[in-house]
Design a protein around this motif. Structure first.
Motif, PDB file in Angstrom:
ATOM      1  N   TYR A 305       0.655  -1.146   0.087  1.00  0.00           N
ATOM      2  CA  TYR A 305      -0.087  -0.201  -0.046  1.00  0.00           C
ATOM      3  C   TYR A 305       0.741   1.235   0.087  1.00  0.00           C
ATOM      4  O   TYR A 305       2.127   1.147   0.489  1.00  0.00           O
ATOM      5  CB  TYR A 305      -0.764  -0.139   1.167  1.00  0.00           C
ATOM      6  N   LEU A 306       0.349   2.282  -0.590  1.00  0.00           N
ATOM      7  CA  LEU A 306       0.794   3.442  -0.573  1.00  0.00           C
ATOM      8  C   LEU A 306      -0.029   4.493   0.325  1.00  0.00           C
ATOM      9  O   LEU A 306      -1.228   4.548  -0.059  1.00  0.00           O
ATOM     10  CB  LEU A 306       1.076   4.317  -1.806  1.00  0.00           C
ATOM     11  N   ILE A 307       0.242   4.801   1.628  1.00  0.00           N
ATOM     12  CA  ILE A 307      -0.644   5.499   2.506  1.00  0.00           C
ATOM     13  C   ILE A 307      -0.464   6.751   2.516  1.00  0.00           C
ATOM     14  O   ILE A 307       0.544   7.578   2.611  1.00  0.00           O
ATOM     15  CB  ILE A 307      -0.263   4.910   3.909  1.00  0.00           C
ATOM     16  N   PHE A 308      -1.619   7.690   2.396  1.00  0.00           N
ATOM     17  CA  PHE A 308      -1.769   9.239   2.346  1.00  0.00           C
ATOM     18  C   PHE A 308      -2.333   9.505   3.523  1.00  0.00           C
ATOM     19  O   PHE A 308      -3.402   9.064   4.293  1.00  0.00           O
ATOM     20  CB  PHE A 308      -2.675   9.576   1.100  1.00  0.00           C
ATOM     21  N   GLU A 309      -1.751  10.645   4.507  1.00  0.00           N
ATOM     22  CA  GLU A 309      -2.330  11.049   5.495  1.00  0.00           C
ATOM     23  C   GLU A 309      -3.244  12.462   5.289  1.00  0.00           C
ATOM     24  O   GLU A 309      -2.885  13.155   4.254  1.00  0.00           O
ATOM     25  CB  GLU A 309      -1.058  11.705   6.292  1.00  0.00           C
ATOM     26  N   GLY A 310      -4.077  12.709   6.347  1.00  0.00           N
ATOM     27  CA  GLY A 310      -4.663  13.761   6.005  1.00  0.00           C
ATOM     28  C   GLY A 310      -4.918  14.389   7.803  1.00  0.00           C
ATOM     29  O   GLY A 310      -5.052  13.688   8.637  1.00  0.00           O
ATOM     30  N   ILE A 311      -5.019  15.655   7.769  1.00  0.00           N
ATOM     31  CA  ILE A 311      -5.255  16.385   9.168  1.00  0.00           C
ATOM     32  C   ILE A 311      -6.637  16.955   9.143  1.00  0.00           C
ATOM     33  O   ILE A 311      -6.832  17.455   8.018  1.00  0.00           O
ATOM     34  CB  ILE A 311      -3.863  17.103   9.542  1.00  0.00           C
ATOM     35  N   SER A 312      -6.784  17.371  10.279  1.00  0.00           N
ATOM     36  CA  SER A 312      -7.989  18.395  10.200  1.00  0.00           C
ATOM     37  C   SER A 312      -7.751  19.897   9.957  1.00  0.00           C
ATOM     38  O   SER A 312      -8.300  20.636  10.795  1.00  0.00           O
ATOM     39  CB  SER A 312      -8.959  18.093  11.521  1.00  0.00           C
ATOM     40  N   VAL A 313      -7.221  20.248   9.057  1.00  0.00           N
ATOM     41  CA  VAL A 313      -6.943  21.418   8.528  1.00  0.00           C
ATOM     42  C   VAL A 313      -7.588  21.506   7.006  1.00  0.00           C
ATOM     43  O   VAL A 313      -7.145  20.583   6.304  1.00  0.00           O
ATOM     44  CB  VAL A 313      -5.593  21.866   8.359  1.00  0.00           C
ATOM     45  N   ASP A 314      -8.751  22.217   6.838  1.00  0.00           N
ATOM     46  CA  ASP A 314      -9.477  21.980   5.660  1.00  0.00           C
ATOM     47  C   ASP A 314      -8.596  22.755   4.331  1.00  0.00           C
ATOM     48  O   ASP A 314      -7.475  23.374   4.581  1.00  0.00           O
ATOM     49  CB  ASP A 314     -10.698  22.956   5.782  1.00  0.00           C
ATOM     50  N   GLU A 315      -9.347  22.849   3.283  1.00  0.00           N
ATOM     51  CA  GLU A 315      -8.596  23.234   2.036  1.00  0.00           C
ATOM     52  C   GLU A 315      -8.245  24.811   2.108  1.00  0.00           C
ATOM     53  O   GLU A 315      -7.403  25.282   1.334  1.00  0.00           O
ATOM     54  CB  GLU A 315      -9.644  23.026   0.726  1.00  0.00           C
ATOM     55  N   ALA A 316      -8.957  25.542   2.847  1.00  0.00           N
ATOM     56  CA  ALA A 316      -8.748  27.045   3.095  1.00  0.00           C
ATOM     57  C   ALA A 316      -7.457  27.102   4.068  1.00  0.00           C
ATOM     58  O   ALA A 316      -7.354  28.380   4.496  1.00  0.00           O
ATOM     59  CB  ALA A 316     -10.009  27.802   3.225  1.00  0.00           C
ATOM     60  N   GLY A 317      -6.989  26.240   4.665  1.00  0.00           N
ATOM     61  CA  GLY A 317      -6.175  26.540   5.693  1.00  0.00           C
ATOM     62  C   GLY A 317      -6.527  26.690   6.972  1.00  0.00           C
ATOM     63  O   GLY A 317      -6.017  27.032   7.953  1.00  0.00           O
ATOM     64  N   LYS A 318      -7.802  26.509   7.330  1.00  0.00           N
ATOM     65  CA  LYS A 318      -8.675  26.677   8.618  1.00  0.00           C
ATOM     66  C   LYS A 318      -8.336  25.624   9.521  1.00  0.00           C
ATOM     67  O   LYS A 318      -8.543  24.430   8.907  1.00  0.00           O
ATOM     68  CB  LYS A 318     -10.166  26.960   8.209  1.00  0.00           C
ATOM     69  N   GLN A 319      -8.001  25.775  10.740  1.00  0.00           N
ATOM     70  CA  GLN A 319      -7.777  24.716  11.674  1.00  0.00           C
ATOM     71  C   GLN A 319      -9.054  24.362  12.265  1.00  0.00           C
ATOM     72  O   GLN A 319      -9.800  25.208  12.713  1.00  0.00           O
ATOM     73  CB  GLN A 319      -6.939  25.201  12.786  1.00  0.00           C
ATOM     74  N   HIS A 320      -9.370  23.053  12.456  1.00  0.00           N
ATOM     75  CA  HIS A 320     -10.682  22.466  13.078  1.00  0.00           C
ATOM     76  C   HIS A 320      -9.944  21.710  14.124  1.00  0.00           C
ATOM     77  O   HIS A 320      -8.779  21.256  14.062  1.00  0.00           O
ATOM     78  CB  HIS A 320     -11.334  21.660  12.072  1.00  0.00           C
ATOM     79  N   TYR A 321     -10.807  21.360  15.158  1.00  0.00           N
ATOM     80  CA  TYR A 321     -10.616  20.543  16.232  1.00  0.00           C
ATOM     81  C   TYR A 321     -10.893  19.035  15.980  1.00  0.00           C
ATOM     82  O   TYR A 321     -12.154  18.742  16.035  1.00  0.00           O
ATOM     83  CB  TYR A 321     -11.175  21.264  17.497  1.00  0.00           C
ATOM     84  N   LEU A 322      -9.774  18.246  16.000  1.00  0.00           N
ATOM     85  CA  LEU A 322      -9.946  16.927  15.821  1.00  0.00           C
ATOM     86  C   LEU A 322     -11.154  16.524  15.111  1.00  0.00           C
ATOM     87  O   LEU A 322     -11.894  15.439  15.476  1.00  0.00           O
ATOM     88  CB  LEU A 322     -10.223  16.496  17.536  1.00  0.00           C
ATOM     89  N   ASP A 323     -11.360  16.880  13.734  1.00  0.00           N
ATOM     90  CA  ASP A 323     -12.347  16.810  12.935  1.00  0.00           C
ATOM     91  C   ASP A 323     -12.088  15.562  11.806  1.00  0.00           C
ATOM     92  O   ASP A 323     -11.224  15.600  11.115  1.00  0.00           O
ATOM     93  CB  ASP A 323     -12.730  17.751  12.136  1.00  0.00           C
ATOM     94  N   VAL A 324     -12.338  14.302  12.452  1.00  0.00           N
ATOM     95  CA  VAL A 324     -11.918  13.249  11.454  1.00  0.00           C
ATOM     96  C   VAL A 324     -12.322  13.343  10.098  1.00  0.00           C
ATOM     97  O   VAL A 324     -11.938  12.957   9.026  1.00  0.00           O
ATOM     98  CB  VAL A 324     -12.431  11.669  12.150  1.00  0.00           C
ATOM     99  N   HIS A 325     -13.796  13.785   9.895  1.00  0.00           N
ATOM    100  CA  HIS A 325     -14.287  13.907   8.566  1.00  0.00           C
ATOM    101  C   HIS A 325     -13.353  14.897   7.596  1.00  0.00           C
ATOM    102  O   HIS A 325     -13.104  14.354   6.506  1.00  0.00           O
ATOM    103  CB  HIS A 325     -15.596  14.708   8.628  1.00  0.00           C
ATOM    104  N   ILE A 326     -12.828  15.717   8.082  1.00  0.00           N
ATOM    105  CA  ILE A 326     -12.076  16.705   7.591  1.00  0.00           C
ATOM    106  C   ILE A 326     -10.668  16.051   7.183  1.00  0.00           C
ATOM    107  O   ILE A 326      -9.838  16.043   5.954  1.00  0.00           O
ATOM    108  CB  ILE A 326     -11.745  18.226   8.005  1.00  0.00           C
ATOM    109  N   ALA A 327     -10.124  15.397   8.136  1.00  0.00           N
ATOM    110  CA  ALA A 327      -9.001  14.825   8.024  1.00  0.00           C
ATOM    111  C   ALA A 327      -9.175  13.721   6.967  1.00  0.00           C
ATOM    112  O   ALA A 327      -7.931  13.676   5.989  1.00  0.00           O
ATOM    113  CB  ALA A 327      -8.506  14.187   9.386  1.00  0.00           C
ATOM    114  N   TYR A 328      -9.979  13.108   6.819  1.00  0.00           N
ATOM    115  CA  TYR A 328     -10.045  11.733   5.801  1.00  0.00           C
ATOM    116  C   TYR A 328     -10.173  12.414   4.479  1.00  0.00           C
ATOM    117  O   TYR A 328      -9.857  12.013   3.408  1.00  0.00           O
ATOM    118  CB  TYR A 328     -11.161  10.889   6.070  1.00  0.00           C
TER     119      TYR A 328
END
Length: 409
Positions: A305-328
């Motif tokens: 597998y090649l594994i891609f990470e995501g964090i809870s910072v949206d496309e506009a660069g806004k920080q969200h708190y532990l938001d798994v939906h945005i991270a995925y």
């Protein structure tokens, strides 16, 4: 040979089949009864009842009335099953109908249902996938070929009146917070397109007025889209009404975790071979609120597998708190951008993530402020090497093949 309890005719409308329904309601009549220990076969329409066609236009994905879905085969009653029991369902086998060896994947228009990445892919698009035994490939998405993990996207038991009322009340409250949102926050009951199976008269009208739409997963199971719910799996469903009222549909030939395209996976018409048992008072004995299941022992043998990470910072660069939906979402967008370097269009890359047996993981939910989600892309499904190298990516996909797209009307 096990008996086929429910058959479907793909040349006729699903509304003509009285052993099919498209709402959840306790008054939907049970269409067949079985005994504990019985095994049997159920045929199903694809989730749209045949609205999506095997062609090179996305107009059908654009124009579908989503209030018609999902078309489910059932309900099946199990003799002796009572509220509070667990209905044990062994999924012995599952496959496509022999007269329909193809499936589809699509993105809905943002104006009609949308999807996980609807702001990035706002128009209707479609890919058709041919089924060849264990494997599938698409004339619209070149360079990939993979084994399917066939499963029902939707399976569950009928709710009782109290549970149905709870569903409708809490979803109505959510809708009221932003009633004009596009896409909508939830889907309320809608009588004009309801199909109540064999219900007649007042019962049919009541199902239309109150019947819960089949789009989300709920306490009874429903539209969970769990790709590992394949042949050889065992499911334990809470029972709410006498007989259980087991219904199923929305079969997928293959799917990536999350079913991120919404018209997701490779949708198909098919059949399931099931066996049922009962655990008396199982809900209380095991503290069950939602179904639990044992996964299939048979999975595609992809190891790399090649594994891609995501964090809870949206496309506009806004920080969200532990938001798994945005991270995925970020993990998926990162994978799409990567695949574009090999020549895929964004839509083709998105379709691969929705159809191939990708794994999605919630990798971290405690390190404030960022949740971490990962998308595991199996590299062996590609006809070429997609691993990073010092030479840089090679555009193996030339762009001469594209997925059909339809502008909004």
């Amino acid at each position: 040979m096990p008996e086929t309890l429910i058959k479907v005719d793909l040349t006729k409308s699903a509304y003509e089949n009285d052993m099919v329904h498209n709402r959840w309601h306790p008054d939907i009549p049970i269409v067949a009864w079985v005994n504990p220990g019985d095994d049997f076969i159920i045929e199903t329409y694809d989730w749209t009842g045949g609205f999506i066609k095997n062609n090179d236009s996305a107009d059908d994905v654009r124009d579908i009335d989503l209030s018609i879905v999902h078309f489910l085969s059932g309900p099946i009653g199990v003799k002796g099953a009572e509220p509070g029991d667990l209905l044990v369902v062994d999924l012995l086998d599952v496959g496509p109908l022999k007269e329909s060896l193809w499936g589809f994947n699509g993105f809905f228009s943002k104006q009609n249902g949308g999807g996980f990445l609807t702001d990035h892919f706002p128009l209707a698009q479609k890919s058709i996938w041919d089924i060849k035994g264990l494997y599938t490939s698409s004339r619209h998405v070149p360079g990939v070929n993979f084994a399917g993990l066939i499963h029902p996207g939707l399976i569950g038991c009928l709710p009782d009146p109290k549970m149905l009322d709870m569903w409708n009340r809490r979803e109505a409250e959510l809708i009221s917070t932003n009633p004009t949102r596009v896409p909508g926050l939830a889907n309320p009951p809608f009588a004009p397109t309801a199909h109540g199976g064999r219900a007649k008269g007042d019962a049919k009208a009541k199902i239309g007025a109150e019947g819960a739409r089949t789009v989300p997963p709920r306490e009874h199971g429903g539209n969970c889209d769990i790709k590992d719910l394949s042949r050889g799996s065992k499911i334990y469903f809470p029972v709410y009404v006498p007989g259980g009222g087991l219904s199923m549909g929305d079969l997928h030939f293959s799917q990536g975790d999350g079913e991120i395209t919404f018209c997701g996976a490779i949708e198909m018409a098919g059949w399931l071979h099931l066996k049922v048992e009962i655990i008396k008072d199982g809900v209380a004995k095991y503290g069950i609120k939602n179904p639990i299941f044992k996964p299939s022992p048979i999975t595609p043998n992809y190891k790399d597998y090649l594994i891609f990470e995501g964090i809870s910072v949206d496309e506009a660069g806004k920080q969200h708190y532990l938001d798994v939906h945005i991270a995925y979402r970020q993990a998926c967008l990162n994978a799409i951008e990567y695949l574009k370097k090999f020549g895929y269009s964004g839509a083709q890359a998105y379709s691969i993530l929705g159809t191939a047996p990708c794994q999605g993981h919630i990798s971290g939910v405690v390190d404030v402020p960022n949740a971490c989600a990962t998308l595991w892309l199996p590299t062996e499904i590609f006809d070429f090497d997609v691993m990073p190298s010092s030479a840089g990516p090679i555009k193996h996909i030339t762009g001469d093949i594209q997925m059909p797209i339809s502008p909004d009307k």
